[in-house]
Design an enzyme around this catalytic site. Sequence first.
Site, short mmCIF file in Angstrom:
data_model
loop_
_atom_site.label_atom_id
_atom_site.label_comp_id
_atom_site.label_asym_id
_atom_site.label_seq_id
_atom_site.Cartn_x
_atom_site.Cartn_y
_atom_site.Cartn_z
N LYS A 130 33.36 11.90 23.30
CA LYS A 130 32.00 11.63 23.76
C LYS A 130 31.25 10.71 22.80
O LYS A 130 30.17 10.21 23.14
CB LYS A 130 31.21 12.92 23.96
N GLU A 451 36.00 20.42 30.49
CA GLU A 451 37.36 19.99 30.79
C GLU A 451 38.25 21.20 31.06
O GLU A 451 37.97 22.31 30.63
CB GLU A 451 37.93 19.16 29.63
N SER A 477 40.68 16.76 30.64
CA SER A 477 41.05 16.02 29.44
C SER A 477 41.88 14.81 29.84
O SER A 477 42.60 14.83 30.85
CB SER A 477 41.85 16.92 28.51
#
Length: 561
Positions: A130, A451, A477
């Site tokens: 991120k 995720e 993921s």
Amino acid sequence: MTTTKHDVKHMSRIVTDGPHRAPARAMLRAVGMNDDDMDRAFIAVANLASDVTPCNVHLDRVAQACKEGVRRANGFPFLFGTITVSDGISMGTEGMKASLVSREVIADSIETVCFGESMDGLIAVAACDKNMPGSLMAMARLNIPSIFVYGGAILPGNYFGKDINIQDMFEAVGSWSKGNLTVGELFAMERIACPGEGACAGMFTANTMSSAIEAMGMSIPGAASVPAVDPKNEGIAHQAAAAVYNMLELGIKPRDIMTREAFENAIMVVLAMGGSTNAVLHLLAIAHEAKVDLKIDDFDRLSRVTPYLTDLRPAGKYVMSDLDRVGGVPVVMRELLNAGMLHPDVMTCTGKTVAENLDDLDIPAADGDVVHPVTAPRTPTGGLVILRGNLSPEGSVMKVSGTKHQQHRGPARVYDGERATFEAVTRGEINAGDVVVIRYEGPRGGPGMQEMLAVTGAIMGAGLGNDVLLLTDGRFSGATHGPMIGHVAPEAAVGGPIALVQEGDIIHLDVESRDLSVEISDEEMARRRAAWQPRPIPYEVGVMAKYAKLVGTASEGAVTS
């Protein structure tokens, strides 16, 4: 682009110039500035170094090289830090919900410092998933000369002569749960899977985004694939600092680079490399901040005409360091450019176009192993598709580079949340042919759109990867592969059709027609919708509650507004 020299202190003069700014200059002298420094450009160095993940543990070294490069370029560097959340460590825990939230916090924090301190330019030094979209979102908002510096990927571990990485660890848990791996073997793999610093090794989300950012023109050409342990990273940091100063002099700003054509270049490179489904979410969010009209369907349109070229994990056998060995992302870009697919004339952070940057590099031909040529691709179309239908009228995302599973029809096994699903898989309750539905894990419903690698890894490790379809309003993921569909929108928390699915409903997937549907009538769907009641958000205060109130749909990037 004009070559007229611009005022490199286009923002910071308001801080440093004039007798009335004496108090500000007094403060600046206390952090090490002298008389000459007051006339230099203020260049922020956003450092995402952190001990919470191997992705970022080494970034202080890179950030210090950026500071040195700024000084060499005649600017003055201002180092500050911001946060990171480790997806790999928090995966499978409630803390994983904070991962996507951290993207917004990173963007907000970088924007806040640069805005508050009147910075002229920005270098962001980052690595984990991120970090990258968060940094680019801040750059797009601020629109001051900016560049991204990637910390690099981790090298793979070696287990009895075979390269392994964090993907193998999640799948090993599934193998252990089925009795196919002993605890001793699991622990032995654990000790060597992550041998040092750097972001996850394969074409997972971090390397997907580093590749996309290079293709977009917001990082130094050739930098996206350099391993974290390679000393070249410090030289790249110096180049980045010089490039930012050059952007200041030429007046080149992020939105001059982040055009629609640049986003299309980034998307095509992601598709050609079998990149993460998260690229859809993040590129949509960055485009939103850059005021570029990018839609989820643009990914599918480009996927239909972009060849899949790389043999990278999770859908292949190589990792990012192998790509670097054969020439890096420029090899892929050169293949696409020569085939007339990339936009050659878009501006980049070097002050040159994409085509000019590639001409300046000594790029080897595609080796035919790690990178296939366009004339002999792994598949003729790209690695991601966008599905619609009565289950996902706003769209959903499937990585087809990770599976040959193009059609499926089976009964729904419905779970409200990731943890319940993981436990069902490890207890052996999922059977071949099932369609696993994980809901209330969307941007608002999670909140945070966590995720599902713990679940998808367990499914693969249990030997069900080719026989079970999984769909969720959460996300995956980049290490996920197999028939997995994420970002189903609208999400369950707002009453999307995924909230109305019942145990045993027959769900149908057809990749060719881009259809994801549940086989019930419109009348039955309407009856269920009328009876549906929203669930309370599980957080009443704090950052998670705030995020849930502000976040939008995944089909538009899950941005907050």
